[in-house]
Design a protein around this motif. Structure first.
Motif, PDB file in Angstrom:
ATOM      1  N   ALA A  74     -90.422  90.806  19.103  1.00 30.82           N
ATOM      2  CA  ALA A  74     -89.784  90.383  20.356  1.00 30.82           C
ATOM      3  C   ALA A  74     -90.814  89.695  21.254  1.00 30.82           C
ATOM      4  O   ALA A  74     -91.952  90.154  21.366  1.00 30.82           O
ATOM      5  CB  ALA A  74     -89.203  91.608  21.061  1.00 30.82           C
ATOM      6  N   GLY A  75     -90.394  88.595  21.870  1.00 30.46           N
ATOM      7  CA  GLY A  75     -91.284  87.880  22.788  1.00 30.46           C
ATOM      8  C   GLY A  75     -92.080  86.772  22.103  1.00 30.46           C
ATOM      9  O   GLY A  75     -92.815  86.044  22.762  1.00 30.46           O
ATOM     10  N   TYR A  76     -91.924  86.660  20.771  1.00 31.03           N
ATOM     11  CA  TYR A  76     -92.673  85.644  20.028  1.00 31.03           C
ATOM     12  C   TYR A  76     -91.727  84.910  19.099  1.00 31.03           C
ATOM     13  O   TYR A  76     -90.642  85.400  18.783  1.00 31.03           O
ATOM     14  CB  TYR A  76     -93.804  86.298  19.218  1.00 31.03           C
ATOM     15  N   ARG A  77     -92.200  83.766  18.653  1.00 30.80           N
ATOM     16  CA  ARG A  77     -91.416  82.950  17.731  1.00 30.80           C
ATOM     17  C   ARG A  77     -92.337  82.461  16.631  1.00 30.80           C
ATOM     18  O   ARG A  77     -93.503  82.118  16.901  1.00 30.80           O
ATOM     19  CB  ARG A  77     -90.871  81.751  18.509  1.00 30.80           C
ATOM     20  N   LEU A  78     -91.825  82.461  15.415  1.00 34.93           N
ATOM     21  CA  LEU A  78     -92.605  81.959  14.289  1.00 34.93           C
ATOM     22  C   LEU A  78     -92.089  80.568  13.963  1.00 34.93           C
ATOM     23  O   LEU A  78     -90.892  80.383  13.777  1.00 34.93           O
ATOM     24  CB  LEU A  78     -92.374  82.895  13.101  1.00 34.93           C
ATOM     25  N   ARG A  79     -92.978  79.602  13.950  1.00 31.32           N
ATOM     26  CA  ARG A  79     -92.539  78.256  13.565  1.00 31.32           C
ATOM     27  C   ARG A  79     -93.643  77.604  12.747  1.00 31.32           C
ATOM     28  O   ARG A  79     -94.776  78.121  12.694  1.00 31.32           O
ATOM     29  CB  ARG A  79     -92.197  77.417  14.796  1.00 31.32           C
ATOM     30  N   THR A  80     -93.320  76.476  12.108  1.00 34.81           N
ATOM     31  CA  THR A  80     -94.335  75.813  11.287  1.00 34.81           C
ATOM     32  C   THR A  80     -95.069  74.768  12.122  1.00 34.81           C
ATOM     33  O   THR A  80     -94.604  74.326  13.176  1.00 34.81           O
ATOM     34  CB  THR A  80     -93.723  75.186  10.014  1.00 34.81           C
ATOM     35  N   PHE A  81     -96.214  74.398  11.620  1.00 31.31           N
ATOM     36  CA  PHE A  81     -97.145  73.496  12.283  1.00 31.31           C
ATOM     37  C   PHE A  81     -96.594  72.065  12.318  1.00 31.31           C
ATOM     38  O   PHE A  81     -96.048  71.595  11.324  1.00 31.31           O
ATOM     39  CB  PHE A  81     -98.456  73.541  11.488  1.00 31.31           C
ATOM     40  N   ARG A  82     -96.773  71.408  13.486  1.00 29.88           N
ATOM     41  CA  ARG A  82     -96.368  69.997  13.596  1.00 29.88           C
ATOM     42  C   ARG A  82     -97.626  69.147  13.626  1.00 29.88           C
ATOM     43  O   ARG A  82     -98.335  69.136  14.646  1.00 29.88           O
ATOM     44  CB  ARG A  82     -95.567  69.771  14.890  1.00 29.88           C
ATOM     45  N   PRO A  83     -97.953  68.438  12.503  1.00 27.34           N
ATOM     46  CA  PRO A  83     -99.175  67.636  12.482  1.00 27.34           C
ATOM     47  C   PRO A  83     -99.201  66.681  13.676  1.00 27.34           C
ATOM     48  O   PRO A  83     -98.180  66.090  14.008  1.00 27.34           O
ATOM     49  CB  PRO A  83     -99.080  66.864  11.161  1.00 27.34           C
ATOM     50  N   GLY A  84    -100.331  66.565  14.296  1.00 28.29           N
ATOM     51  CA  GLY A  84    -100.448  65.718  15.482  1.00 28.29           C
ATOM     52  C   GLY A  84    -100.165  66.523  16.728  1.00 28.29           C
ATOM     53  O   GLY A  84    -101.079  66.860  17.481  1.00 28.29           O
ATOM     54  N   ALA A  85     -98.885  66.939  16.914  1.00 26.99           N
ATOM     55  CA  ALA A  85     -98.496  67.618  18.156  1.00 26.99           C
ATOM     56  C   ALA A  85     -99.225  68.951  18.337  1.00 26.99           C
ATOM     57  O   ALA A  85     -99.526  69.353  19.461  1.00 26.99           O
ATOM     58  CB  ALA A  85     -96.982  67.845  18.155  1.00 26.99           C
ATOM     59  N   ASP A  86     -99.514  69.659  17.241  1.00 32.01           N
ATOM     60  CA  ASP A  86    -100.135  70.984  17.353  1.00 32.01           C
ATOM     61  C   ASP A  86    -101.636  70.964  17.102  1.00 32.01           C
ATOM     62  O   ASP A  86    -102.277  72.024  17.142  1.00 32.01           O
ATOM     63  CB  ASP A  86     -99.480  71.950  16.347  1.00 32.01           C
ATOM     64  N   ASP A  87    -102.210  69.791  16.819  1.00 30.91           N
ATOM     65  CA  ASP A  87    -103.622  69.743  16.421  1.00 30.91           C
ATOM     66  C   ASP A  87    -104.534  70.399  17.466  1.00 30.91           C
ATOM     67  O   ASP A  87    -105.345  71.272  17.147  1.00 30.91           O
ATOM     68  CB  ASP A  87    -104.084  68.291  16.206  1.00 30.91           C
TER      69      ASP A  87
ATOM     70  N   PHE B 172     -97.742  76.298   6.863  1.00 33.17           N
ATOM     71  CA  PHE B 172     -98.726  76.496   7.943  1.00 33.17           C
ATOM     72  C   PHE B 172     -97.927  77.044   9.132  1.00 33.17           C
ATOM     73  O   PHE B 172     -97.161  76.327   9.769  1.00 33.17           O
ATOM     74  CB  PHE B 172     -99.349  75.132   8.259  1.00 33.17           C
ATOM     75  N   PHE B 173     -98.090  78.344   9.389  1.00 30.78           N
ATOM     76  CA  PHE B 173     -97.236  79.038  10.365  1.00 30.78           C
ATOM     77  C   PHE B 173     -97.985  79.337  11.655  1.00 30.78           C
ATOM     78  O   PHE B 173     -99.158  79.729  11.627  1.00 30.78           O
ATOM     79  CB  PHE B 173     -96.736  80.365   9.776  1.00 30.78           C
ATOM     80  N   LEU B 174     -97.276  79.199  12.762  1.00 30.84           N
ATOM     81  CA  LEU B 174     -97.835  79.545  14.069  1.00 30.84           C
ATOM     82  C   LEU B 174     -96.950  80.616  14.703  1.00 30.84           C
ATOM     83  O   LEU B 174     -95.719  80.523  14.646  1.00 30.84           O
ATOM     84  CB  LEU B 174     -97.848  78.318  14.997  1.00 30.84           C
ATOM     85  N   LEU B 175     -97.589  81.608  15.294  1.00 27.84           N
ATOM     86  CA  LEU B 175     -96.857  82.596  16.086  1.00 27.84           C
ATOM     87  C   LEU B 175     -97.082  82.213  17.545  1.00 27.84           C
ATOM     88  O   LEU B 175     -98.228  82.204  18.016  1.00 27.84           O
ATOM     89  CB  LEU B 175     -97.392  84.006  15.807  1.00 27.84           C
ATOM     90  N   VAL B 176     -95.990  81.842  18.241  1.00 29.82           N
ATOM     91  CA  VAL B 176     -96.128  81.341  19.616  1.00 29.82           C
ATOM     92  C   VAL B 176     -95.339  82.232  20.569  1.00 29.82           C
ATOM     93  O   VAL B 176     -94.323  82.818  20.182  1.00 29.82           O
ATOM     94  CB  VAL B 176     -95.624  79.871  19.738  1.00 29.82           C
ATOM     95  N   PRO B 177     -95.801  82.342  21.841  1.00 25.53           N
ATOM     96  CA  PRO B 177     -95.022  83.102  22.821  1.00 25.53           C
ATOM     97  C   PRO B 177     -93.661  82.437  23.003  1.00 25.53           C
ATOM     98  O   PRO B 177     -93.580  81.211  23.083  1.00 25.53           O
ATOM     99  CB  PRO B 177     -95.846  83.009  24.108  1.00 25.53           C
ATOM    100  N   ASP B 178     -92.615  83.249  23.060  1.00 25.07           N
ATOM    101  CA  ASP B 178     -91.255  82.715  23.126  1.00 25.07           C
ATOM    102  C   ASP B 178     -90.818  82.638  24.577  1.00 25.07           C
ATOM    103  O   ASP B 178     -89.964  83.401  25.011  1.00 25.07           O
ATOM    104  CB  ASP B 178     -90.321  83.632  22.334  1.00 25.07           C
ATOM    105  N   GLU B 179     -91.433  81.748  25.328  1.00 17.56           N
ATOM    106  CA  GLU B 179     -91.073  81.678  26.738  1.00 17.56           C
ATOM    107  C   GLU B 179     -90.790  80.229  27.117  1.00 17.56           C
ATOM    108  O   GLU B 179     -91.592  79.348  26.876  1.00 17.56           O
ATOM    109  CB  GLU B 179     -92.186  82.249  27.607  1.00 17.56           C
ATOM    110  N   ALA B 180     -89.634  79.994  27.683  1.00 20.51           N
ATOM    111  CA  ALA B 180     -89.274  78.638  28.132  1.00 20.51           C
ATOM    112  C   ALA B 180     -89.819  78.465  29.549  1.00 20.51           C
ATOM    113  O   ALA B 180     -90.002  79.466  30.239  1.00 20.51           O
ATOM    114  CB  ALA B 180     -87.755  78.499  28.146  1.00 20.51           C
ATOM    115  N   PRO B 181     -90.068  77.261  30.030  1.00 24.32           N
ATOM    116  CA  PRO B 181     -89.990  76.013  29.271  1.00 24.32           C
ATOM    117  C   PRO B 181     -91.338  75.699  28.600  1.00 24.32           C
ATOM    118  O   PRO B 181     -92.305  76.414  28.798  1.00 24.32           O
ATOM    119  CB  PRO B 181     -89.703  75.001  30.380  1.00 24.32           C
ATOM    120  N   GLY B 182     -91.333  74.619  27.862  1.00 23.73           N
ATOM    121  CA  GLY B 182     -92.561  74.136  27.234  1.00 23.73           C
ATOM    122  C   GLY B 182     -93.045  75.040  26.131  1.00 23.73           C
ATOM    123  O   GLY B 182     -94.226  75.104  25.840  1.00 23.73           O
TER     124      GLY B 182
END
Ligand code: COA
Length: 321
Positions: free
Chosen positions: A166-179, A218-228
């Motif tokens: 809870a509070g996090y989101r798992l998503r895959t890496f976006r080349p360029g945007a996540d570098d 290539f997985f990233l665990l990111v905080p799940d908080e809007a916006p941005g």
């Protein structure tokens, strides 16, 4: 009497690069372990001032030995290989001496950071000839890199990739945007690691251009908080790697880089991201999961042992005491 092989120091043209790859392949077939790791192979075409290539060849021109010296870190790192048919002729000794001299040389630009560095030489697989060679040269082991492995069930028995807490989101890496965000969290997670923590944008892009690179692994665990949400720095990452061209019957999948932001450690993210990597690798058909870890990284070793990994090989770095 032994006659020293001629040596050449300097950038490698395309033919010389291929001759080094062929030499490395011959050594791997003979020794059962690759003598040059990923970064030196990526560096073969590089003429950066902190990289030196030294090739030993026969008078007829065939390549019998190669050493690459990388002076970009706090210590200079070398990888050295002699063709199996040309060993015990003193070529290793000559290339080692050349590498030691190179490590203490001023750089072409005179940049002070590259002067007088201690040379560390990798021995992949910690094989007996390398151990004896190092002993004869007066070198001692200073660092151990462990290669761990564990079997995987394969695609049929593979578990689902676990969900984020809870509070996090798992998503895959976006080349360029996540570098940039990934480079930041990687540098923090590996602040004390001699190579991984220094990875630059160029290093990341070079890996993205490799045939094995797959952002879906290539997985990233990111905080799940809007916006941005997509711009928040990841708190953890799991980068997997599967080399193309492996036989389908037995395929290795690598936990290539696993990191947790130091502020977020101790919350179980390391274990979660290990499970994410293992599930992904099994689902993509790998039958064995493999990874590299520093011999003194106790927390990581504990995480991996709990996940079923065991030691499959050891790589040792030698240096003059
Ligand atoms: C380790 C390696 C680089 C040695 O290269 P080499 O050209 O055969 O080494 P040299 O002929 O210069 O040997 C120098 C001394 O090392 C020792 N040595 C080297 N290989 C040895 C072996 N197989 N058994 C016992 N001693 C050995 C000997 O003392 C030798 O001197 P001597 O031949 O006069 O007895 C080569 O075996 C190799 O490429 N191995 C795979 C890659 C690797 O492990 N690289 C890491 C090196 S730290």
């Amino acid at each position: 009497m032994r006659i020293a092989a001629p040596i050449e120091i300097g950038p490698l043209d395309a033919d010389a690069q291929q001759a080094v790859r062929d030499l490395a392949a011959a050594a791997e077939a003979h020794d059962g372990v690759a003598p040059l790791s990923e970064q030196p192979l990526l560096n073969l075409g590089t003429d950066a001032e902190w990289i030196t290539h030294v090739v030993a060849h026969t008078t007829a021109g065939s390549t019998v030995g190669y050493v690459q010296i990388d002076r970009s870190g706090e210590t200079a790192s070398a990888e050295l290989v002699i063709h199996p048919e040309h060993r015990r002729n003193g070529h290793g000794r000559v290339l080692l001496r050349t590498a030691e001299r190179d490590a203490t040389l001023p750089s072409r630009s005179g940049e002070p950071g590259q002067h007088g560095k201690q040379l560390r030489v990798w021995a992949h697989g910690d094989l007996e000839p390398a151990r004896e060679f190092a002993r004869a040269a007066g070198l001692r082991p200073v660092r151990e890199l462990l290669f761990l492995a564990r079997p995987l069930a394969g695609a049929d028995g593979a578990p689902e990739v676990p969900a984020a807490p809870a509070g996090y989101r798992l998503r895959t890496f976006r080349p360029g945007a996540d570098d940039a965000a990934w480079l930041r969290v990687n540098a923090r997670a590996f602040a004390t690691h001699p190579e991984q923590g220094r990875m630059s944008l160029d290093d990341l892009r070079a890996r993205q251009a490799e045939p094995w690179f797959d952002p879906e692994g290539f997985f990233l665990l990111v905080p799940d908080e809007a916006p941005g949400v997509d711009d928040a720095d990841p708190v953890a990452f799991q980068w997997t790697k599967t080399e193309p061209g492996q036989p389908d019957g037995a395929r290795d999948g690598e936990i290539y880089a696993l990191g947790v932001d130091p502020d977020q450690q101790g919350k179980g993210f390391g274990r979660l991201m290990t499970e994410v990597g293992l599930a992904h690798l099994a689902r993509s058909g790998a039958t064995r999961a493999v990874l590299y870890v520093e011999g003194d990284n106790t927390p990581a070793l504990a995480t991996y042992e709990r996940a079923g990994f065991a030691r499959a090989a050891v790589h040792v770095q030698y240096a003059r005491p």
